[in-house]
Design a protein around this motif. Structure first.
Motif, mmCIF file in Angstrom:
data_model
loop_
_atom_site.group_PDB
_atom_site.id
_atom_site.type_symbol
_atom_site.label_atom_id
_atom_site.label_comp_id
_atom_site.label_asym_id
_atom_site.label_seq_id
_atom_site.Cartn_x
_atom_site.Cartn_y
_atom_site.Cartn_z
ATOM 1 N N UNK A 43 0.804 -1.235 0.000
ATOM 2 C CA UNK A 43 0.000 0.000 0.000
ATOM 3 C C UNK A 43 0.829 1.274 0.000
ATOM 4 N N UNK A 44 2.146 1.176 -0.017
ATOM 5 C CA UNK A 44 2.980 2.375 0.025
ATOM 6 C C UNK A 44 2.721 3.262 -1.187
ATOM 7 N N UNK A 45 2.897 4.548 -0.980
ATOM 8 C CA UNK A 45 2.636 5.556 -2.015
ATOM 9 C C UNK A 45 3.967 6.174 -2.427
ATOM 10 N N UNK A 46 4.258 6.149 -3.716
ATOM 11 C CA UNK A 46 5.541 6.624 -4.242
ATOM 12 C C UNK A 46 5.330 7.921 -5.022
ATOM 13 N N UNK A 47 5.914 8.985 -4.530
ATOM 14 C CA UNK A 47 5.843 10.273 -5.216
ATOM 15 C C UNK A 47 6.957 10.350 -6.253
ATOM 16 N N UNK A 48 6.615 10.695 -7.492
ATOM 17 C CA UNK A 48 7.600 10.686 -8.569
ATOM 18 C C UNK A 48 8.128 12.062 -8.936
ATOM 19 N N UNK A 49 7.364 13.118 -8.695
ATOM 20 C CA UNK A 49 7.847 14.431 -9.124
ATOM 21 C C UNK A 49 7.086 15.549 -8.429
ATOM 22 N N UNK A 50 7.837 16.597 -8.038
ATOM 23 C CA UNK A 50 7.248 17.866 -7.614
ATOM 24 C C UNK A 50 7.857 18.995 -8.448
ATOM 25 N N UNK A 51 8.336 18.657 -9.619
ATOM 26 C CA UNK A 51 8.963 19.645 -10.508
ATOM 27 C C UNK A 51 7.965 20.753 -10.843
ATOM 28 N N UNK A 52 8.418 22.003 -10.708
ATOM 29 C CA UNK A 52 7.571 23.138 -11.041
ATOM 30 C C UNK A 52 6.549 23.498 -9.982
ATOM 31 N N UNK A 53 6.613 22.867 -8.815
ATOM 32 C CA UNK A 53 5.636 23.099 -7.753
ATOM 33 C C UNK A 53 6.160 24.157 -6.795
ATOM 34 N N UNK A 54 5.286 25.052 -6.347
ATOM 35 C CA UNK A 54 5.616 25.935 -5.239
ATOM 36 C C UNK A 54 5.323 25.152 -3.968
#
Length: 598
Positions: free
Chosen positions: A319-330
Motif C-alpha cells: 500500500x505504500x505511495x511513491x511520489x515521482x515528481x514535484x517539478x515546477x511546484x511551489x
C-alpha cells in the motif's frame, strides 16, 4: 403521464381492444402489462400490433410525459417513440416527465440532443446496447439508480440542472461524461466501472458526492472543475486515475487506491487532504494556494456505511505511495506524510526549504557493500539520497566499473541535473528538515550538498581541494568513525616518530663533571644536547621511550605541552601533532553530535 383512459386521447380515435393484456391472458408475461386493468398505452407498447402502435404514437407530441415502465423495447421501437418528441423549433427532442423504471432496451438508446423538462427516472433500467445522452439537458431531478449499462454510456456535453443520482449501478463498458455540466447536487455512489470512466472537462458546479466506487481501468478527471465537492472517494481503481489540469475551488478530501494517480498541473484553490494507497503519484507543476497534504492511508478505505472496500491489487504490491515528481511546484504549502520519495524529482520546485516531510518518508540509498575500482576496494557511505544524485552518478560515470554499480539509471526522457543544481536542492531540503527539528536526516542531505559542491567543476579548484580534505578526513564532519580512524593513525604515527627521532639520548636534566687540583674540587654541570641522538635504531625502541612518546602525544591531543625535552625533530613532530590531532578529535565529536542532535 399519457393514459388511454384520460381525455388526452384525441376524441376521433377509438381506443383499441386491450382485452389481450388483461389479467389471465398474459399472466406469465414477466415484463408486460400486469393487473386487471391496463394503465396506459406506453406500458403495453411492446404488445401492440401495428395499428395500435400507430394510434399510440399519434397521441405523442413534444413536451409530453412518457411512461414506459417494465417494458421490453427494441431499438427501432424506441426510435419511433422518441421521434414523436422532436421539436423542430428547438431542434431537439423534448420530454415532460419520463419513467423508464425496470425497462429493458435491447438495442441502442439514442437520447442525444434531448431536453427533459420534467423528472426523469431510469431506475433498474437495463441498457443492452449503448446509451447515448450526448448534448442532453435535464431540467429537473434525474435518476439512474441501479441501472445497468452493457455497451457504453455517453453523457458528453450533457447538462444536469438539478439533482442527479447515479447510484448502485454498473457500467459494463465505457462511461463517458466528458464536458458535462452538473449544476445541482450530484451523487455518484457504489458505482462499478468495468472499463474506462471519463469525466474529462466536466464541471461540477453543485455539491458532488463521489464515494464507494470501483473501476477496472482508467478514471479520467483531467481538466474537470470541482466547485463544491467536500469529498471525492473512496475510489478503488485498478488502472490510472488522472486529475491533470483539474481545479478544486473548495476544501476537499480525496481518497484513492490506484496504481497510478496523476495531479499534473492540478490547481487547488483551497486546502485539501489527499489520502492514497498503492499509488505512483505525479505532482508536476501543481498549483497550491492553501496547504495540501498528501499522505499514505495505512488502513483500507471504508464506505459511508462502515463496510471495508475490497482491493483487488496484485499480492506483490504494497500500500505504500511513491511520489515521482514535484517539478515546477511551489512547495511552500505542500505537506508529505509517510511517502516513498526514493524516485521523486525535486529539482525545479520552488521554496523547497518550506516543504514539510513528516512521518516515515523514505528516500533512495547509496549502493551497499564493498565494490572494486581497479585494484582499490570502494565502499559507499550509507546515507539517504535523492533520485537526481543517482541519475547524475549513473550517467556521468562508467557503469561498467564495479564501484559505480547500484546507482539508479535515469530513463531516456530524464535529463540529469548538474552538481550545482543538486547542491542547491540538497541545501533547501536540508533546511526544511532542520526547521522540522529532524537534524539526523538533515545531516544526510548536508552530506549530499557537500558532495555535489566537491564535484562541481564550476567552483574554484582551491575550494574543491579543501572540500576533498574535509571529506577524506571526516566525511564533512559527519563520519565519526572516519575521523577517529585518522586520529588513531595520527596518534600512532606521532608515537612512532617520537620514539625514533623525537626523544633524546638522555633524559637527565644536568650532567656534572669534576676535577681535583690539589685541595680544590671543581664541578661542572651541563645540560645534555637534545640533538645528540646517537643511539642506534635497534636501541631506540624501548618501553621507556614509548611511554614518554605516549605522554607527549596524549598531551598534544588536548592542546597541552608535555614539558618533555625533545630533539629538534621531536619539537616539530609535537607541533604538528598539537595542530592536527585536536582537529580530528573535534571532527569526531561534531560527527557524533550531528547524529544525536535533537
Amino acid at each position: 403521464m399519457i393514459d388511454v383512459m384520460t381525455p388526452h386521447t384525441p376524441p376521433q380515435v377509438e381506443p383499441p381492444d386491450w382485452h389481450h393484456c388483461a389479467s389471465g391472458a398474459n399472466s406469465s408475461d414477466p415484463v408486460g402489462c400486469r393487473g386487471v386493468v391496463v394503465a396506459s398505452y406506453g406500458r403495453c407498447l411492446s404488445h401492440l400490433d401495428t395499428d395500435e402502435k400507430n394510434t399510440y404514437l399519434s397521441t405523442l407530441s413534444p413536451g409530453d410525459d412518457l411512461d414506459l415502465r417494465a417494458t421490453d423495447l427494441s431499438e427501432s421501437l424506441l426510435d419511433e417513440v422518441l421521434s414523436e418528441f422532436y421539436d423542430p423549433t428547438l431542434r431537439r427532442k423534448r420530454f415532460g416527465e419520463v419513467d423508464f423504471t425496470e425497462t429493458t432496451i435491447e438495442g441502442d438508446a439514442n437520447f442525444s440532443q434531448s431536453q427533459f423538462d420534467g423528472e426523469a427516472t431510469f431506475y433498474l433500467t437495463r441498457f443492452l446496447g449503448s446509451a447515448k445522452f450526448n448534448d442532453t439537458k435535464f431540467q429537473k431531478y434525474i435518476s439512474f439508480e441501479a441501472a445497468t449499462f452493457l455497451n457504453g454510456s455517453f453523457f458528453g456535453r450533457a447538462e444536469f440542472m438539478s439533482e442527479s443520482y447515479f447510484g448502485n449501478l454498473e457500467f459494463k463498458s465505457t462511461a463517458g461524461f466528458g464536458n458535462a455540466i452538473f449544476r445541482g447536487h450530484t451523487y455518484f455512489f457504489d458505482l462499478s466501472f468495468q472499463e474506462d470512466g471519463y469525466f474529462a472537462n466536466a464541471t461540477f458546479l453543485g455539491p458532488l458526492e463521489f464515494t464507494g466506487c470501483t473501476a477496472k481501468d482508467v478514471v479520467d478527471f483531467s481538466n474537470a472543475a470541482f466547485h463544491s465537492t467536500p469529498k471525492l472517494g473512496p475510489l478503488i481503481a485498478s488502472g490510472p486515475v488522472d486529475f491533470s489540469l483539474a481545479t478544486f475551488e473548495a476544501p476537499i478530501e480525496i481518497e484513492v487506491a490506484s496504481t497510478e494517480v496523476t495531479f499534473r498541473r492540478t490547481r487547488w484553490k483551497s486546502k485539501a487532504t489527499v489520502r492514497l494507497r498503492y499509488a505512483k503519484v505525479d505532482l508536476s507543476e501543481a498549483f497550491f494556494e492553501y496547504p495540501v497534504a498528501v499522505t499514505m492511508k495505512a488502513d483500507r478505505f471504508q464506505k459511508d456505511s462502515g463496510n471495508v472496500m475490497r482491493e483487488a491489487f496484485h499480492p506483490s504490491l504494497t500500500p505504500s505511495v511513491r511520489l515521482t515528481s514535484v517539478r515546477g511546484v511551489d512547495a511552500a504549502h505542500l505537506v508529505l506524510t509517510d511517502l516513498d520519495l526514493s524516485s521523486c524529482i525535486f529539482s525545479g520546485a520552488f521554496h523547497l526549504d518550506q516543504i514539510r516531510m513528516e512521518g516515515e518518508c523514505t528516500y533512495s540509498r547509496t549502493p551497499h557493500g564493498v565494490r572494486r575500482q581497479g585494484l582499490r576496494p570502494t565502499r559507499w557511505t550509507p546515507r539517504r539520497t535523492i533520485a537526481e544524485e543517482h541519475f547524475w552518478r549513473a550517467r556521468n560515470h562508467a557503469s561498467g566499473i564495479s564501484a559505480w554499480r547500484g546507482w539508479t539509471t535515469p530513463g531516456l526522457s530524464v535529463q540529469p541535473s548538474t552538481p550545482s543544481v543538486l547542491s542547491a536542492t540538497y541545501r533547501q531540503l536540508r533546511k526544511s528538515l532542520e526547521d522540522g527539528k529532524n537534524e539526523p536526516d538533515a545531516a544526510d542531505f548536508y552530506y549530499g550538498e557537500m558532495e555535489m559542491r566537491r564535484h562541481d567543476k564550476s567552483r574554484p579548484h582551491g575550494e574543491r581541494t579543501l572540500l576533498w580534505i574535509y571529506w577524506i578526513t571526516s566525511g564533512y564532519g559527519l563520519r565519526a568513525s572516519r575521523a577517529l580512524g585518522w586520529l588513531l593513525l595520527a596518534v600512532i604515527a606521532t608515537m612512532v616518530s617520537l620514539v625514533l627521532w623525537g626523544i633524546p639520548n638522555d633524559t637527565k636534566d644536568l650532567a656534572s663533571t669534576g676535577r681535583i687540583a690539589g685541595s680544590r674540587l671543581t664541578l661542572t654541570s651541563e645540560k645534555p644536547d637534545p640533538a645528540a641522538l646517537k643511539v642506534p635504531y635497534s636501541e631506540r625502541v624501548t618501553t621507556e621511550r614509548f611511554e614518554k612518546a605516549l605522554q607527549v602525544t596524549l598531551n598534544s591531543v588536548i592542546f597541552r605541552s608535555s614539558g618533555q625535552d625533545l630533539t629538534p625533530q621531536g619539537i616539530y613532530i609535537e607541533m604538528f601533532s598539537r595542530l592536527s590531532e585536536p582537529v580530528l578529535l573535534g571532527l569526531s565529536v561534531l560527527a557524533v553530535r550531528g547524529r544525536v542532535k535533537r
